[in-house]
Design a protein around this motif. Structure first.
Motif, mmCIF file in Angstrom:
data_model
loop_
_atom_site.group_PDB
_atom_site.id
_atom_site.type_symbol
_atom_site.label_atom_id
_atom_site.label_comp_id
_atom_site.label_asym_id
_atom_site.label_seq_id
_atom_site.Cartn_x
_atom_site.Cartn_y
_atom_site.Cartn_z
ATOM 1 N N UNK A 1 0.822 -1.084 -0.050
ATOM 2 C CA UNK A 1 0.161 -0.011 0.030
ATOM 3 C C UNK A 1 1.034 1.429 -0.056
ATOM 4 N N UNK A 2 0.583 2.254 -0.838
ATOM 5 C CA UNK A 2 1.243 3.498 -1.045
ATOM 6 C C UNK A 2 0.213 4.657 -0.485
ATOM 7 N N UNK B 1 5.170 10.606 0.849
ATOM 8 C CA UNK B 1 4.351 9.088 0.961
ATOM 9 C C UNK B 1 5.021 8.289 1.936
ATOM 10 N N UNK B 2 4.116 7.151 2.503
ATOM 11 C CA UNK B 2 4.535 6.063 3.287
ATOM 12 C C UNK B 2 3.987 4.726 2.283
ATOM 13 N N UNK B 3 4.973 3.829 2.284
ATOM 14 C CA UNK B 3 4.829 2.542 1.733
ATOM 15 C C UNK B 3 4.885 1.602 2.670
ATOM 16 N N UNK B 4 3.743 0.510 2.851
ATOM 17 C CA UNK B 4 3.789 -0.574 3.487
ATOM 18 C C UNK B 4 3.442 -1.784 2.882
ATOM 19 N N UNK B 5 4.188 -2.737 3.144
ATOM 20 C CA UNK B 5 4.227 -4.275 2.348
ATOM 21 C C UNK B 5 3.495 -5.051 3.351
ATOM 22 N N UNK B 6 2.846 -6.258 2.726
ATOM 23 C CA UNK B 6 2.025 -7.106 3.427
ATOM 24 C C UNK B 6 2.919 -7.749 4.352
ATOM 25 N N UNK B 7 4.061 -7.937 4.359
ATOM 26 C CA UNK B 7 4.913 -8.786 5.158
ATOM 27 C C UNK B 7 5.490 -7.731 6.341
ATOM 28 N N UNK B 8 4.991 -6.178 6.053
ATOM 29 C CA UNK B 8 5.589 -5.513 6.990
ATOM 30 C C UNK B 8 7.150 -5.244 7.123
ATOM 31 N N UNK C 1 8.383 -3.396 4.958
ATOM 32 C CA UNK C 1 8.487 -1.869 4.647
ATOM 33 C C UNK C 1 7.240 -1.731 5.502
ATOM 34 N N UNK C 2 7.193 -0.776 6.482
ATOM 35 C CA UNK C 2 6.020 -0.283 7.198
ATOM 36 C C UNK C 2 6.160 1.329 7.399
ATOM 37 N N UNK C 3 5.340 1.788 6.798
ATOM 38 C CA UNK C 3 5.167 3.330 6.517
ATOM 39 C C UNK C 3 6.717 3.857 6.232
ATOM 40 N N UNK C 4 7.297 3.354 5.242
ATOM 41 C CA UNK C 4 8.581 3.720 4.776
ATOM 42 C C UNK C 4 8.271 4.871 3.878
ATOM 43 N N UNK C 5 9.280 5.854 4.197
ATOM 44 C CA UNK C 5 9.076 7.288 3.606
ATOM 45 C C UNK C 5 9.515 7.120 2.231
ATOM 46 N N UNK C 6 8.663 7.886 1.338
ATOM 47 C CA UNK C 6 9.318 8.192 -0.089
ATOM 48 C C UNK C 6 8.678 9.597 -0.604
ATOM 49 N N UNK C 7 9.426 10.268 -1.247
ATOM 50 C CA UNK C 7 9.143 11.511 -1.734
ATOM 51 C C UNK C 7 9.720 12.040 -3.150
ATOM 52 N N UNK C 8 9.297 13.081 -3.610
ATOM 53 C CA UNK C 8 9.856 13.507 -4.880
ATOM 54 C C UNK C 8 11.295 13.754 -4.601
ATOM 55 N N UNK C 9 11.993 14.175 -3.616
ATOM 56 C CA UNK C 9 13.262 14.225 -3.302
ATOM 57 C C UNK C 9 14.018 12.881 -3.291
ATOM 58 N N UNK C 10 13.452 11.943 -2.751
ATOM 59 C CA UNK C 10 14.284 10.524 -2.621
ATOM 60 C C UNK C 10 14.051 10.058 -3.981
ATOM 61 N N UNK C 11 13.251 10.227 -4.933
ATOM 62 C CA UNK C 11 12.990 9.665 -6.025
ATOM 63 C C UNK C 11 13.883 10.629 -7.085
ATOM 64 N N UNK C 12 14.060 11.820 -7.168
ATOM 65 C CA UNK C 12 14.793 12.620 -8.126
ATOM 66 C C UNK C 12 15.937 13.518 -7.814
ATOM 67 N N UNK C 13 16.179 13.374 -6.457
ATOM 68 C CA UNK C 13 17.196 14.199 -5.923
ATOM 69 C C UNK C 13 17.841 13.461 -4.699
ATOM 70 N N UNK C 14 18.296 13.806 -3.730
ATOM 71 C CA UNK C 14 18.687 13.216 -2.504
ATOM 72 C C UNK C 14 18.089 13.508 -1.480
#
Length: 136
Positions: free
Chosen positions: A6-7, A18-25, A27-40
């Motif tokens: 889930x995102x 954003x926060x990502x969580x996988x079924x297995x946990x 990843x649990x509320x793992x942060x992601x953002x524009x900066x983590x994708x396209x910058x630092x």
């Protein structure tokens, strides 16, 4: 078998997070953002997660093919580099280092190519997939 994740995204593209969580946990509320994708920025990003999925899937598929061929795997280490160009994942480059008892390089390379074409994540990606593999 079905797996899910889930995102949750809050805010605009550049300022939001954003926060990502996988079924297995794993990843649990793992942060992601524009900066983590396209910058630092702090957190992960979709391309990094695809790279993890492809390297893990490929390593397992190669291990299966090596075992079916009658050889014993000591270790398989696969790095995956995902290239995102103009909003499209264009390629997935796998670099493989493997320790496999008594296998020739010729047979190893054949199995690498077979795994590259047949792992489920390779089949999912509509991108150029290539690999460089070394027996160690």
């Amino acid at each position: 078998m079905k797996r899910h994740a889930t995102a949750v995204w809050n805010g605009s593209l550049k300022a939001g997070t954003g926060k990502l969580t996988t079924q297995s946990k794993a990843l649990a509320n793992t942060q992601y953002s524009f900066k983590s994708r396209f910058d630092e920025g702090i957190g992960t990003n979709p391309e990094e997660l695809v790279a993890a999925a492809h390297s893990g899937c490929f390593s397992m598929q190669l291990s299966a093919f090596v075992g079916e061929a009658g050889f014993e795997v000591e270790s398989i280490e696969t790095e995956c580099v995902i290239e995102l160009i103009e909003g499209t994942i264009k390629s997935s480059k796998l670099t493989v280092n493997a320790k496999i008892k008594e296998i020739s390089n010729e047979v190893f390379q054949e199995l690498v190519t077979k795994a590259e074409k047949n792992c489920p994540v390779s089949k999912l990606l509509n991108a150029e997939i290539s690999s460089t593999a070394t027996l160690v």
